[in-house]
Design an enzyme around this catalytic site. Sequence first.
Site, PDB file in Angstrom:
ATOM      1  N   HIS A  86     -12.239  65.089 -45.709  1.00 47.42           N
ATOM      2  CA  HIS A  86     -10.910  65.698 -45.795  1.00 47.42           C
ATOM      3  C   HIS A  86     -10.481  66.259 -44.436  1.00 47.42           C
ATOM      4  O   HIS A  86      -9.286  66.357 -44.168  1.00 47.42           O
ATOM      5  CB  HIS A  86     -10.941  66.800 -46.852  1.00 47.42           C
ATOM      6  N   HIS A 213     -12.270  74.784 -43.466  1.00 50.01           N
ATOM      7  CA  HIS A 213     -12.228  73.328 -43.435  1.00 50.01           C
ATOM      8  C   HIS A 213     -12.967  72.793 -42.198  1.00 50.01           C
ATOM      9  O   HIS A 213     -13.776  71.859 -42.294  1.00 50.01           O
ATOM     10  CB  HIS A 213     -10.778  72.832 -43.415  1.00 50.01           C
TER      11      HIS A 213
END
Length: 269
Positions: A86, A213
């Site tokens: 991602h 992230h």
Amino acid sequence: MHRPSTTSAPVADLLSALASGAVDVVDMTAPLSSATPVLPLPDGMAPIPRFQLEELARYDERGETSYQNGIHTGEHVGTHFDAPCHWVTGVEHGDVSQVPPARLVAPVAVIDRTEQVAADPDHLLTVEDLEEWQAEHGPLPRGWLFYRTGWASRSHDQDLFLNADEQGPHTPGLTAECARWLAEETRVLGLGVETVGTDAGQAFTFEPAFPVHHHLLGAGKYGLTQLQQMSQLPTTGAAVIVAPLPIVGGSGSPARVVALVPRTNGAVL
């Protein structure tokens, strides 16, 4: 092929505990619908499409005995799983279909900061917070860390959930240093949160931007978002089952997440 004639003891013990009510199954998944909150992304990032059903048949001329729909959704909508790819830092660690199944069933530790978040929606978890947690409860497991903030109580309303103003969203998260430390210095498999994403609402201003992230996915770890009923979990001693769709090439997937929680004196811990 050899098949055992009896259930092995560990599995038999689990089945017995489930049947007797000694272990409860807690659904931590938010209902998925067109009303599910979706994170508006900063300029320069493609928007996340909302979940939508497309009716294909409903006991009519399109299929007299059946009801079925097409589904249209972004991978990162509702309670969902972030695979390493991602984020650009996690490309080499694979997509959601490549996650080892053994990593989808794991112990979970819970750190509770509901009081702090009630006073400050931009509250950030620090390395010191997690070191203090470990001093009291022992090392973080080779499993999930769930960050309880009470934010799930807002999930019925997009505006309350995103809590945005002219400066952007104001939701809790981790400091950049805490994200790096969790990725590099602990055994955790991933981070689970009640908010719309694993990063704080203001994380686009951090260095690096969106550090959870950046660091966790870059270390081959995972994210879970928009979890419910975190108050039903003990600090330690529960396990979670995470079930994303194994989308080939997928950067993530909506997921069903359930926790196996022991009971004490007939009550969930």
